[in-house]
Design a protein around this motif. Structure first.
Motif, PDB file in Angstrom:
ATOM      1  N   LEU A 200       0.846  -1.197   0.000  1.00 19.45           N
ATOM      2  CA  LEU A 200       0.000   0.000   0.000  1.00 19.45           C
ATOM      3  C   LEU A 200       0.881   1.246   0.000  1.00 19.45           C
ATOM      4  O   LEU A 200       0.724   2.153  -0.821  1.00 19.45           O
ATOM      5  CB  LEU A 200      -0.894  -0.038   1.235  1.00 19.45           C
ATOM      6  CG  LEU A 200      -1.943   1.051   1.487  1.00 19.45           C
ATOM      7  CD1 LEU A 200      -2.884   0.585   2.579  1.00 19.45           C
ATOM      8  CD2 LEU A 200      -1.373   2.379   1.869  1.00 19.45           C
ATOM      9  N   VAL A 201       1.857   1.264   0.910  1.00 15.34           N
ATOM     10  CA  VAL A 201       2.707   2.452   1.061  1.00 15.34           C
ATOM     11  C   VAL A 201       3.495   2.718  -0.225  1.00 15.34           C
ATOM     12  O   VAL A 201       3.497   3.831  -0.761  1.00 15.34           O
ATOM     13  CB  VAL A 201       3.659   2.251   2.261  1.00 15.34           C
ATOM     14  CG1 VAL A 201       4.745   3.313   2.267  1.00 15.34           C
ATOM     15  CG2 VAL A 201       2.865   2.281   3.553  1.00 15.34           C
TER      16      VAL A 201
ATOM     17  N   GLU B 197       1.317   4.062  -3.110  1.00  9.97           N
ATOM     18  CA  GLU B 197       0.930   5.472  -2.993  1.00  9.97           C
ATOM     19  C   GLU B 197       2.097   6.387  -3.350  1.00  9.97           C
ATOM     20  O   GLU B 197       1.902   7.490  -3.850  1.00  9.97           O
ATOM     21  CB  GLU B 197       0.433   5.792  -1.578  1.00  9.97           C
ATOM     22  CG  GLU B 197      -0.827   5.044  -1.152  1.00  9.97           C
ATOM     23  CD  GLU B 197      -2.074   5.486  -1.875  1.00  9.97           C
ATOM     24  OE1 GLU B 197      -1.950   6.165  -2.915  1.00  9.97           O
ATOM     25  OE2 GLU B 197      -3.177   5.129  -1.433  1.00  9.97           O
ATOM     26  N   LEU B 198       3.315   5.922  -3.104  1.00 14.54           N
ATOM     27  CA  LEU B 198       4.473   6.762  -3.409  1.00 14.54           C
ATOM     28  C   LEU B 198       4.569   7.089  -4.897  1.00 14.54           C
ATOM     29  O   LEU B 198       5.102   8.126  -5.282  1.00 14.54           O
ATOM     30  CB  LEU B 198       5.766   6.075  -2.956  1.00 14.54           C
ATOM     31  CG  LEU B 198       5.995   6.024  -1.446  1.00 14.54           C
ATOM     32  CD1 LEU B 198       7.324   5.353  -1.148  1.00 14.54           C
ATOM     33  CD2 LEU B 198       5.981   7.430  -0.858  1.00 14.54           C
TER      34      LEU B 198
ATOM     35  N   SER C 270       2.500   8.144  -6.823  1.00 12.32           N
ATOM     36  CA  SER C 270       1.822   9.368  -7.243  1.00 12.32           C
ATOM     37  C   SER C 270       2.766  10.569  -7.176  1.00 12.32           C
ATOM     38  O   SER C 270       2.510  11.583  -7.826  1.00 12.32           O
ATOM     39  CB  SER C 270       0.578   9.599  -6.387  1.00 12.32           C
ATOM     40  OG  SER C 270       0.941   9.658  -5.026  1.00 12.32           O
ATOM     41  N   ILE C 271       3.868  10.459  -6.437  1.00 11.43           N
ATOM     42  CA  ILE C 271       4.771  11.619  -6.335  1.00 11.43           C
ATOM     43  C   ILE C 271       5.520  11.866  -7.645  1.00 11.43           C
ATOM     44  O   ILE C 271       5.420  12.964  -8.206  1.00 11.43           O
ATOM     45  CB  ILE C 271       5.723  11.450  -5.134  1.00 11.43           C
ATOM     46  CG1 ILE C 271       4.886  11.333  -3.855  1.00 11.43           C
ATOM     47  CG2 ILE C 271       6.680  12.619  -5.049  1.00 11.43           C
ATOM     48  CD1 ILE C 271       5.682  10.959  -2.633  1.00 11.43           C
TER      49      ILE C 271
ATOM     50  N   ILE D 165      -5.808   5.676  -6.970  1.00  7.98           N
ATOM     51  CA  ILE D 165      -5.590   5.775  -5.529  1.00  7.98           C
ATOM     52  C   ILE D 165      -6.554   4.866  -4.764  1.00  7.98           C
ATOM     53  O   ILE D 165      -6.182   4.224  -3.791  1.00  7.98           O
ATOM     54  CB  ILE D 165      -5.798   7.235  -5.060  1.00  7.98           C
ATOM     55  CG1 ILE D 165      -4.937   8.192  -5.877  1.00  7.98           C
ATOM     56  CG2 ILE D 165      -5.569   7.377  -3.572  1.00  7.98           C
ATOM     57  CD1 ILE D 165      -3.558   8.358  -5.388  1.00  7.98           C
TER      58      ILE D 165
ATOM     59  N   ASP E  95      -5.266   1.813  -2.053  1.00  4.04           N
ATOM     60  CA  ASP E  95      -5.571   1.734  -0.622  1.00  4.04           C
ATOM     61  C   ASP E  95      -6.320   0.429  -0.364  1.00  4.04           C
ATOM     62  O   ASP E  95      -7.371   0.180  -0.954  1.00  4.04           O
ATOM     63  CB  ASP E  95      -6.436   2.936  -0.200  1.00  4.04           C
ATOM     64  CG  ASP E  95      -5.595   4.019   0.451  1.00  4.04           C
ATOM     65  OD1 ASP E  95      -4.376   4.040   0.171  1.00  4.04           O
ATOM     66  OD2 ASP E  95      -6.127   4.824   1.227  1.00  4.04           O
ATOM     67  N   VAL E  96      -5.786  -0.373   0.543  1.00  2.00           N
ATOM     68  CA  VAL E  96      -6.327  -1.727   0.703  1.00  2.00           C
ATOM     69  C   VAL E  96      -7.836  -1.746   0.984  1.00  2.00           C
ATOM     70  O   VAL E  96      -8.567  -2.489   0.325  1.00  2.00           O
ATOM     71  CB  VAL E  96      -5.566  -2.513   1.786  1.00  2.00           C
ATOM     72  CG1 VAL E  96      -6.120  -3.911   1.916  1.00  2.00           C
ATOM     73  CG2 VAL E  96      -4.086  -2.564   1.452  1.00  2.00           C
ATOM     74  N   PRO E  97      -8.340  -0.957   1.948  1.00  5.27           N
ATOM     75  CA  PRO E  97      -9.762  -1.139   2.279  1.00  5.27           C
ATOM     76  C   PRO E  97     -10.666  -0.975   1.066  1.00  5.27           C
ATOM     77  O   PRO E  97     -11.553  -1.810   0.832  1.00  5.27           O
ATOM     78  CB  PRO E  97     -10.015  -0.026   3.310  1.00  5.27           C
ATOM     79  CG  PRO E  97      -8.685   0.248   3.901  1.00  5.27           C
ATOM     80  CD  PRO E  97      -7.692   0.036   2.808  1.00  5.27           C
TER      81      PRO E  97
ATOM     82  N   ALA F 121       0.324  12.325  -0.642  1.00  2.66           N
ATOM     83  CA  ALA F 121       0.477  10.877  -0.778  1.00  2.66           C
ATOM     84  C   ALA F 121       0.595  10.235   0.600  1.00  2.66           C
ATOM     85  O   ALA F 121      -0.025   9.195   0.867  1.00  2.66           O
ATOM     86  CB  ALA F 121       1.707  10.549  -1.624  1.00  2.66           C
TER      87      ALA F 121
ATOM     88  N   VAL G 170      -2.987  10.202   2.345  1.00  2.07           N
ATOM     89  CA  VAL G 170      -3.931   9.129   1.955  1.00  2.07           C
ATOM     90  C   VAL G 170      -3.420   7.762   2.332  1.00  2.07           C
ATOM     91  O   VAL G 170      -4.201   6.850   2.582  1.00  2.07           O
ATOM     92  CB  VAL G 170      -4.254   9.017   0.432  1.00  2.07           C
ATOM     93  CG1 VAL G 170      -5.430   9.835   0.065  1.00  2.07           C
ATOM     94  CG2 VAL G 170      -3.064   9.254  -0.439  1.00  2.07           C
ATOM     95  N   MET G 171      -2.096   7.647   2.336  1.00  7.78           N
ATOM     96  CA  MET G 171      -1.540   6.341   2.682  1.00  7.78           C
ATOM     97  C   MET G 171      -1.873   6.001   4.136  1.00  7.78           C
ATOM     98  O   MET G 171      -2.240   4.871   4.448  1.00  7.78           O
ATOM     99  CB  MET G 171      -0.044   6.431   2.376  1.00  7.78           C
ATOM    100  CG  MET G 171       0.890   5.617   3.130  1.00  7.78           C
ATOM    101  SD  MET G 171       2.598   6.188   2.878  1.00  7.78           S
ATOM    102  CE  MET G 171       2.749   6.717   1.233  1.00  7.78           C
TER     103      MET G 171
ATOM    104  N   PRO H 170      -7.193   7.300   4.518  1.00  6.68           N
ATOM    105  CA  PRO H 170      -7.853   6.126   5.088  1.00  6.68           C
ATOM    106  C   PRO H 170      -7.142   4.787   4.839  1.00  6.68           C
ATOM    107  O   PRO H 170      -7.702   3.757   5.195  1.00  6.68           O
ATOM    108  CB  PRO H 170      -9.188   6.120   4.365  1.00  6.68           C
ATOM    109  CG  PRO H 170      -8.892   6.734   3.041  1.00  6.68           C
ATOM    110  CD  PRO H 170      -7.758   7.672   3.221  1.00  6.68           C
ATOM    111  N   GLY H 171      -5.915   4.813   4.286  1.00  7.37           N
ATOM    112  CA  GLY H 171      -5.261   3.555   3.935  1.00  7.37           C
ATOM    113  C   GLY H 171      -4.893   2.679   5.115  1.00  7.37           C
ATOM    114  O   GLY H 171      -5.598   1.730   5.456  1.00  7.37           O
ATOM    115  N   LEU H 172      -3.774   3.026   5.766  1.00  5.06           N
ATOM    116  CA  LEU H 172      -3.268   2.139   6.818  1.00  5.06           C
ATOM    117  C   LEU H 172      -4.214   2.042   8.000  1.00  5.06           C
ATOM    118  O   LEU H 172      -4.405   0.965   8.566  1.00  5.06           O
ATOM    119  CB  LEU H 172      -1.890   2.633   7.274  1.00  5.06           C
ATOM    120  CG  LEU H 172      -0.788   2.504   6.222  1.00  5.06           C
ATOM    121  CD1 LEU H 172       0.484   3.191   6.679  1.00  5.06           C
ATOM    122  CD2 LEU H 172      -0.509   1.037   5.926  1.00  5.06           C
TER     123      LEU H 172
END
Ligand code: HEM
Ligand SMILES: [Cu+2]
Ligand SMILES: [Cu+2]
Lengths: 625, 255
Positions: free
Chosen positions: A386-387, A390-391, A393-394, A436, A440-442, B103, B106-107, B110-112
């Protein structure tokens, strides 16, 4: 021997068929020798194809010119020089990057249109619940064919087509570093197309474009074997092409063309080639392991034999996530290139844009398991992927920064390529933002494998890469054919395609969230309204390719002659005639400044008056094929 | 330049507000909410929409002004280039910092945080065994004396409302994926291993109210993947107990 039998393609086919027969005969003999007494059959579709095809491939390459123009010298013989002229040179083993570029563009455009027609049938089926045109079996075949052919188009057409044509010109080279390897690479493509079409004619395969085992191991359809062989061959195309681009950019730059002066499109191809070079083998290996499971009885992916189904997904996505950047990095480069030329402004934050591309290359290799949040893989892998995802997107944000910084306060000439470039920005923005939700897992646990995903990846691949492809096609059409396209038909195409695209794929997000899963031929009738709307829009979108095809075909045959530099653009490909002369440059140019010196009267990319054509017209003899 | 910047900021604000407004008041994408996890996931979805809106808006704002104010009517004449803004100043750094912050935000949320919340409780009040085999769902209630249902026989999976349920998912042949859209989460059924999904079922509901109350195979599994579905009905506790008793009675009759 009649002349037709000496045509390279015909010879390739003859040699290919002979090779195939030799392969299956050999396999048959061995099988009879070892199994004969047990009443074994000499023919096994899986095995005979697996052995017959590589032999056929070698035969094809020999026949199509690989022997005459290259192979002979490995055995001490004399090779012929490739001398075909006019339209005929497009049908042989030409080492000229400009011929090869056009071969890729035309081949993959045809494949694109074929795949597009197929998906019109798919959409017809999905217009309402219940089964109309297809049954479950043929639906899977059509959907899978559409998927893999479009993936192949998206991976190869920008780099293989426009990269081949434009990149050597942009860096001031006479050709690619390995011209004959380049020809060989292109001639690996027709077997891929032939195999995929044959697979469909033999009943198709069931696994989409992703070929997940154990289904890929266990289904009885022989189409699966043809699919695997085709995609492994295609992987070879990708790797060999990437090597050629990497070496060309590293070693063939004109004097003064430092890394900091490379046009951004060249950077895009370079970055994409890095990925293709490092990662493609993973997919090929995964598919080869499926073949081994099928024909040798290994059990890489069969749980009952100690294998793991999840293993394949790791191997597959280890390539297939980076692959989306093989598709889109050239598109980034291309869009930034067009925005700069047609806004008459230097590329904004050039170094940051290049940094963004390199950042994407680096991160692309460590995010693959975001496709596997629901796969049942180890739970502790979820958070890191997940982390890392998301990176991404930078660095992608840096590409957008360069894009909007470049149009800022520019002089925007909003012609057809520019419209497609701006359309790309909109679509890729939508695709990126919806990505995005999938990172994100959920939310991904919910959205994975729904139409939300179908919408997301069409926004990135079709709305992104294919819009960029259209921009490239119009932008470089005058350079490649020596003729101008019709601006009005082009604008008609753009507006139909842009509006049609939104109408097809926006509602898919919604119906996906409402619970419609992907890869299904039928669905609860609660989703009928959505699907009817989407299908009607898809027909409209499909119709947008009529003005496109018409425009290009007619303009190529009898469009007005194009000038060397119709956009008064600064980079090297525009400083030679349209189409460029045989070895590109009468003499190797010298580069003295940055690639986009707009608005700076005393800065030059190449010596000479700003933006003026520098080279005499020369015979490229376009307009032929 | 100054005026253009002001304009961008104004447009940015307007487009952001409009997008968020559309998200809040117009968009109504979610199907029936059948579980606590659904609420969490829908909320995460909306949060990301709010965060995405300004990102979307900044690009759209620049595109709008560019098309409105900076259009040239044709190929520009000699010496009419745009200003040479190279972007070698502080601005890209600020952009980088801003996008990095976004980034990371959101990570984390709601992510983690969402992930942690979904994973935090691995207890359940009831267990259901879900077995998939091409192209059927077999449902087994080990807590209720082995009631067995199957999608092939046209059964409906019945669950008690307000109960935390542990689904143990298995595959007999190839990959499938267990998904009830009303409960949002899905988990693959993997040959050779048991995967687990916890769902806190809340309100009552059924396929007839919303097609999101169905088990839908969400992993391409060949020929009849399309039809690998089973209706789901969530009923109040007492109704569930009656259903269990009825199942036992009819099973006894068969025996
Ligand atoms: C007129 C344009 C197009 C329409 C209407 C369309 C529609 C569809 C539909 C309905 C599916 C099947 C979804 C499913 O059953 O799960 C699909 C799958 C797919 N499409 Fe397209 N598509 C179009 C163009 C493209 C383009 C241009 C690309 C890529 C360059 C592309 C790539 C794919 C891929 C990779 C799949 C996945 C196949 C799989 O699940 O294995 N499509 N598309
Ligand atoms: Cu990915
Ligand atoms: Cu399935």
């Amino acid at each position: 021997m009649p002349a037709i039998a000496r045509a390279p393609i015909v010879q390739g086919l003859i040699f290919g068929i002979v090779g195939f027969l030799i392969g299956i005969a050999g396999t048959g003999l061995v099988r009879v020798a070892f199994l004969g007494r047990d009443g074994g059959d000499w023919w096994s579709t899986d095995l005979s194809w697996t052995i017959g095809y590589p032999v056929a491939l070698v035969g094809w390459l020999i026949g199509v010119g690989g022997w005459r123009y290259w192979g002979r010298e490995w055995f001490g013989g004399e090779v012929d020089q490739y001398e075909m002229k006019g339209w005929q040179r497009y049908f042989g083993f030409s080492p000229d990057h400009k011929v090869i570029g056009i071969q890729y563009v035309v081949t993959f455009t045809l494949l694109f249109l074929l795949s597009g027609l197929t998906v019109m049938l798919v959409r017809y089926e999905l217009a309402q619940s219940g089964l109309q045109l297809f049954n479950n079996d043929t639906y899977n075949a059509a959907m899978s064919f559409h998927g893999i052919t479009m993936v192949a188009v998206a991976v190869a057409i920008l780099a293989g087509g426009f990269g081949n044509y434009v990149l050597p010109l942009q860096i001031g080279a006479q050709d690619m570093a390995f011209p004959r390897l380049n020809a060989l690479t292109f001639w690996l493509v027709p077997p891929v197309a032939i195999l995929l079409v044959t697979a469909v004619l033999m009943g198709g395969w069931e696994t989409g474009w992703s070929a997940y085992p154990p289904l890929a191991n266990l289904q009885t359809k022989p189409g699966q074997v043809l699919f695997n062989l085709a995609v492994i061959t295609f992987g070879l195309v990708s790797i060999l092409g990437a090597i050629n681009f990497l070496v060309t950019v590293i070693y063939e730059r004109a004097p003064g063309m430092t890394w900091g002066r490379l046009p951004i499109f060249t950077w895009g191809i370079f970055a994409a080639s890095l990925i293709a070079f490092f990662f493609t083998q993973a997919f090929a290996a995964g598919l080869a392991m499926i073949l081994f499971d099928r024909v040798l009885g290994t059990s890489f992916f069969n749980a009952s034999g100690g294998g793991s189904a999840i293993l394949y997904q790791h191997v597959f996505w280890f390539y297939s996530h980076p692959a989306v950047y093989v598709m889109v990095l050239p598109a980034f480069g291309l869009i930034l290139e067009i925005l700069s030329h047609l806004s008459r402004k230097p590329l904004f934050a050039y170094r940051w844009a290049v940094g963004g591309m390199i950042g994407i290359v680096a991160l692309s290799g460590v995010v693959w398991a975001h496709h596997m949040f629901t796969s049942g893989m180890q739970d502790y892998l979820h958070a890191p992927f997940l982390v890392l995802t998301e990176l991404i997107s930078i660095p992608t944000g840096l590409i957008f920064l360069a894009a909007i910084g470049t149009i800022w306060a520019g002089r925007l000439w909003v012609n057809v390529p520019m419209l497609f470039a701006l359309g790309f920005l909109f679509n890729f923005l939508m695709g990126g933002i919806t990505g995005i939700y999938l990172a994100d897992v959920p939310t991904d646990l919910f959205l994975h494998d729904t139409y939300f995903v179908v919408a997301h990846f069409h926004y990135t691949i079709m709305g992104g890469e294919i819009f960029a492809l259209m921009a490239a096609t119009y932008f470089w059409f005058p350079k490649m054919t020596g003729r101008m396209y019709s601006e009005r038909l082009g604008q008609l195409h753009f507006w139909m395609m842009f509006i049609g695209f939104q109408l097809v794929f926006l509602p898919m997000f919604d119906v996906g969230i409402k619970g419609m899963n992907r890869r299904v031929a039928d669905f609860p009738s609660a989703y009928d309204d959505f699907n009817l709307f989407i299908t009607l829009s898809a027909f409209f979108l499909g119709a947008s390719f009529i003005p496109f095809t018409w425009n290009l075909v007619v303009s190529w045959i009898r469009g007005p002659k194009a000038e060397a530099n119709p956009y008064r653009a600064s980079t090297l490909e525009w400083q030679v005639s349209s189409p460029p002369p045989e070895h590109n440059f009468p003499e190797i140019p010298e580069v003295v400044g940055p690639p986009y010196p707009y608005g700076q009267p005393d800065v030059r990319h190449v010596p000479g008056p700003a933006g003026a054509a520098g080279a005499p017209a020369g015979g490229g003899g376009g307009g032929g094929g | 330049m100054r005026r253009d910047l002001t304009l961008v900021i104004v447009l940015w604000a307007i487009v952001s507000i409009v997008s968020v407004g559309v998200a809040v008041f117009v968009m109504d994408p979610f199907p029936a909410v059948g579980a606590e996890e659904s609420e969490l996931i829908d909320e995460a979805f909306m949060v990301m929409t709010y965060m995405g809106a300004p990102v979307f808006a900044i690009v759209i704002a620049v595109l709008m002004i560019a098309l409105w104010k900076w259009r040239a009517s044709g190929p520009p004449a000699e010496g009419e280039d745009g200003p040479p803004i190279l972007g070698t100043n502080w601005f890209p750094k600020a952009w980088l910092a801003a996008s990095a912050v976004l980034a990371v935000v959101v990570m984390i949320y709601p992510g983690l945080t969402g992930l942690a919340e979904l994973r935090e409780d691995d207890t359940a009040e009831m267990r259901v065994e879900v077995t998939s085999v091409s192209w059927q769902w077999l449902i087994n209630y080990p807590d209720h004396d082995g009631i067995r249902l199957s999608s092939g026989a046209g059964d409906e999976m019945v669950l008690p409302a307000h109960t935390r349920i542990q689904f143990d998912v298995e595959a007999l042949d190839i990959l499938h994926s267990f998904w009830v859209p009303a409960f949002r989460q899905k988990i693959d059924a993997v040959p050779g291993q048991t995967t687990v999904l916890y769902t806190t079922v809340t309100e009552t509901g059924s396929y007839e109210d919303d097609v999101a109350y169905r088990i839908q195979c969400a992993e391409l599994c060949g020929l009849n993947h399309t039809d690998m579905a089973m209706k789901v009905r969530v009923v109040e506790r007492d109704e569930f107990d009656e259903w269990v008793a009825a199942q036992h009675a009819s099973a006894a009759k068969v025996r």
